[in-house]
Each structure stands twice: as C-alpha cells, then as structure tokens.
Motif scaffolding. Sequence first.
Motif, short mmCIF file in Angstrom:
data_model
loop_
_atom_site.label_atom_id
_atom_site.label_comp_id
_atom_site.label_asym_id
_atom_site.label_seq_id
_atom_site.Cartn_x
_atom_site.Cartn_y
_atom_site.Cartn_z
N ALA A 13 83.03 36.09 27.76
CA ALA A 13 83.58 37.35 28.25
C ALA A 13 84.59 37.93 27.27
CB ALA A 13 84.24 37.13 29.62
N GLY A 14 85.47 37.08 26.77
CA GLY A 14 86.45 37.54 25.79
C GLY A 14 85.79 38.01 24.50
N GLY A 15 84.76 37.30 24.06
CA GLY A 15 84.05 37.67 22.84
C GLY A 15 83.36 39.01 22.96
N PHE A 16 82.66 39.24 24.06
CA PHE A 16 81.97 40.52 24.27
C PHE A 16 82.97 41.68 24.37
CE2 PHE A 16 78.05 38.24 25.50
CZ PHE A 16 77.13 39.04 24.85
N GLY A 17 84.06 41.44 25.08
CA GLY A 17 85.07 42.49 25.23
C GLY A 17 85.69 42.87 23.90
N GLY A 18 86.05 41.87 23.10
CA GLY A 18 86.66 42.14 21.80
C GLY A 18 85.72 42.85 20.85
N THR A 19 84.46 42.46 20.84
CA THR A 19 83.47 43.08 19.95
C THR A 19 83.27 44.54 20.29
OG1 THR A 19 82.33 40.97 19.65
CG2 THR A 19 81.10 42.96 19.10
N ALA A 20 83.14 44.84 21.57
CA ALA A 20 82.94 46.23 22.00
C ALA A 20 84.12 47.10 21.56
CB ALA A 20 82.76 46.29 23.52
N GLY A 88 86.40 46.76 6.44
CA GLY A 88 86.96 45.65 7.20
C GLY A 88 86.24 45.40 8.51
N LEU A 89 85.20 46.21 8.81
CA LEU A 89 84.50 46.00 10.08
C LEU A 89 83.76 44.67 10.08
CD1 LEU A 89 83.63 47.03 12.84
CD2 LEU A 89 81.72 48.24 11.74
N GLY A 90 83.22 44.27 8.91
CA GLY A 90 82.53 42.99 8.82
C GLY A 90 83.42 41.83 9.22
N PRO A 91 84.57 41.63 8.51
CA PRO A 91 85.50 40.57 8.92
C PRO A 91 85.99 40.75 10.36
CG PRO A 91 86.05 41.34 6.73
CD PRO A 91 85.00 42.27 7.25
N ASN A 92 86.14 42.03 10.77
CA ASN A 92 86.59 42.28 12.13
C ASN A 92 85.58 41.77 13.15
OD1 ASN A 92 88.49 43.18 13.91
ND2 ASN A 92 88.25 45.34 13.47
N LEU A 93 84.29 42.05 12.91
CA LEU A 93 83.27 41.59 13.83
C LEU A 93 83.11 40.07 13.79
CD1 LEU A 93 80.48 44.30 13.40
CD2 LEU A 93 82.16 44.07 15.24
N ILE A 94 83.29 39.51 12.58
CA ILE A 94 83.23 38.05 12.45
C ILE A 94 84.37 37.40 13.22
CG2 ILE A 94 83.45 36.11 10.83
CD1 ILE A 94 82.01 37.87 8.76
N GLY A 95 85.54 38.05 13.16
CA GLY A 95 86.73 37.44 13.74
C GLY A 95 87.06 37.82 15.16
N PRO A 296 92.63 52.67 24.29
CA PRO A 296 91.23 52.54 24.73
C PRO A 296 90.62 51.20 24.37
CG PRO A 296 91.42 54.01 22.83
CD PRO A 296 92.80 53.74 23.31
N ASN A 297 91.03 50.62 23.24
CA ASN A 297 90.50 49.31 22.84
C ASN A 297 90.86 48.25 23.87
OD1 ASN A 297 89.35 47.38 20.76
ND2 ASN A 297 91.43 46.60 20.92
N THR A 298 92.12 48.23 24.29
CA THR A 298 92.57 47.24 25.27
C THR A 298 91.89 47.46 26.61
OG1 THR A 298 94.72 47.09 24.19
CG2 THR A 298 94.58 46.27 26.44
N ALA A 299 91.75 48.73 27.01
CA ALA A 299 91.08 49.02 28.27
C ALA A 299 89.64 48.54 28.24
CB ALA A 299 91.14 50.53 28.55
N ILE A 300 88.95 48.79 27.12
CA ILE A 300 87.55 48.34 26.98
C ILE A 300 87.47 46.82 27.03
CG2 ILE A 300 85.59 48.22 25.36
CD1 ILE A 300 86.53 51.00 24.32
N VAL A 301 88.37 46.15 26.28
CA VAL A 301 88.35 44.69 26.23
C VAL A 301 88.60 44.09 27.60
CG1 VAL A 301 89.57 42.65 25.34
CG2 VAL A 301 89.03 44.54 23.80
N MET A 302 89.65 44.55 28.28
CA MET A 302 90.04 43.94 29.55
C MET A 302 89.01 44.22 30.65
SD MET A 302 92.69 42.32 28.70
CE MET A 302 93.11 41.70 30.30
#
Length: 315
Positions: A13-20, A88-95, A296-302
Amino acid sequence: MPDRQSTALHLVAGGFGGTAGAILTCPLEVVKTRLQSSSLALRPLCFPAVQMQGLSGTWIRPALPTVGALELLRTILEKEGIRSLFRGLGPNLIGVAPSRAIYFAVYSGAKEKLNTVLVPESKKVHMLSAACAGITSSTLMNPIWLVKTRIQLEARAKDERRTSGFQCAVRIYHTEGLRGFYRGISASYAGVSETIIHFVIYEALKQRIREHRPFLTPALVFSPNSQDFFGVMAAAAASKTCASCIAYPHEVIRTRLREEGSRYRSFVQTLQLVVREEGPLALYRGLLTHLTRQIPNTAIVMVTYELIIHLATKM
C-alpha cells in the motif's frame, strides 16, 4: 490478519501510494530542488556573485536576487527542454516505492507494538512511531535521494547528453567514497520532526472524522462518493501543510549539503552560512513550490494507502 501478511500489505500500500504521487508531481519537485540550490539553478538567471567589504572590514556577499518558480520553470523549458522537468524521475521511481513501503511498514509495526505498552492511539504512540519510521526510511534510502538531487541540479542544454542515475552513482563513489552517499543525512534526521508533526495532526484529524461520522458503516468510509474519502484527503493535506511550514528549512539545508563540490559541511555550519550570506528568508526558498507539490502528493499517497488497506482487509 497475521503479522507477516499485515506487514506485506502495508509495504504494498505504501509503495503504490508513493509511486502514484511521485509520477504526478515530478516537475514541481525539480523546480523546488533548483530553487533550494545555492547556485546551480540561479546561475543562468543572475549576475555573478560579488563580495563587498562591510563597515567592520569583513567581506560579505549580497543576497541573491529572488527567482520565482514560474520564471525558473520557463528558463528550464527554454534552455533544457521539457524532459528536464522529469530529471531524477528514474531514481525517484526506484526509491519512492521501497521508501514509502519501508516507512508505512515501520510506522504501522511500531504503532502496533507501542499500543501494547503505552496508551493506545495516543499522541505519544503516533510521535514515536513516526520517528522510528522516518529515521529508518531516511537511513536506508539516502543514497538514492542523493543521486536524485544531483541529477535534478544538473543543468544541461537541450542537445547535451544527460547523466544517468548509474553514472551519477559511480561518479559519487569514485570521488567521495561510500560516505558521499550519506551527505545530507543529518538534515534528513532533522526532517523527522516534519514527519512527526504530520502524522500527529493527521491521526488526530482522521479520528475526528470518524467521531463525526458514527452513522456510517466501515464499508462506506473510503467510498469515492463518501464525504469521508475527501475528509481523509483534506486531513492529509492540512497536516502536511502545517508540518512543511514548520520544518521546511531542513529541506533547503539538505539540498545544499547534497550539492556536488559543496562548501557546506554540516547541518549547523550550513544553517549559519545560509543565514549569514543570504538572510533568514533563504531558508524558505522554494516553499510555495514545495507546498504546491507536497499537498496533492501527500493527499494522493495517504488516500491510496488507506484505500488499499481498507479494500484488502475487506477481502
């Protein structure tokens, strides 16, 4: 639900939220990082830095002109092209997936353990759980975030070849060694305060939502048509806004510490240097862009996280 299965659920759940959240807000993160930088983002837009002698005989540097997010965005598009907004999207998606996964798994695990020894769901439980999650995630993921920051700060013309994440990591290893991958870790630890503030406010707001919706069944809590769905999103956004405004200076200090060939050496030294040379307001450079991205990022993640947890527990 068994502990192992529960941990795996929080990881997913955390992984999907962070990636989105990372994919949708990457351009704003690039602009924010450039604004936080001491010179790389400002160099094309400013006159060269000069020094003047003060009344006491000491040499001082005048404050750099303020560069707005829109002006910087336009400059990046003109000089580097639209692809640079996704640097930096590549490292971002990896991380981001493992980072969020680790974070939420540690947070939920720590909260479950602490609820058995402290007052269940108390502010102390939420604070300690958030601190454990923040420190663990920061320690394990700092090398990836360092590479991401270096790539985002690298200004290249449209026709110039970009440095890949792997090339950047190899260069850091050869020039700075393994310790180089942990530059800025002290600022990340200081940033745990933001995490604590965020989760304490978020849990309090979420509890208030539940108290004011006693007539709703659990199945309706995260229904897209439910007021509670938007309530959780609003709680996440409001809590992150408060936390970001209070703890934002650590973001600027962390970016400065991660700069290549940086003269910034430690958290306190960087804080003093920035305030002395650029003034206290420099510690809030890029805050508006950060909030525009982070809310919006935090709202999407949570919401993604809560929704996956809810759906999985009902299966």
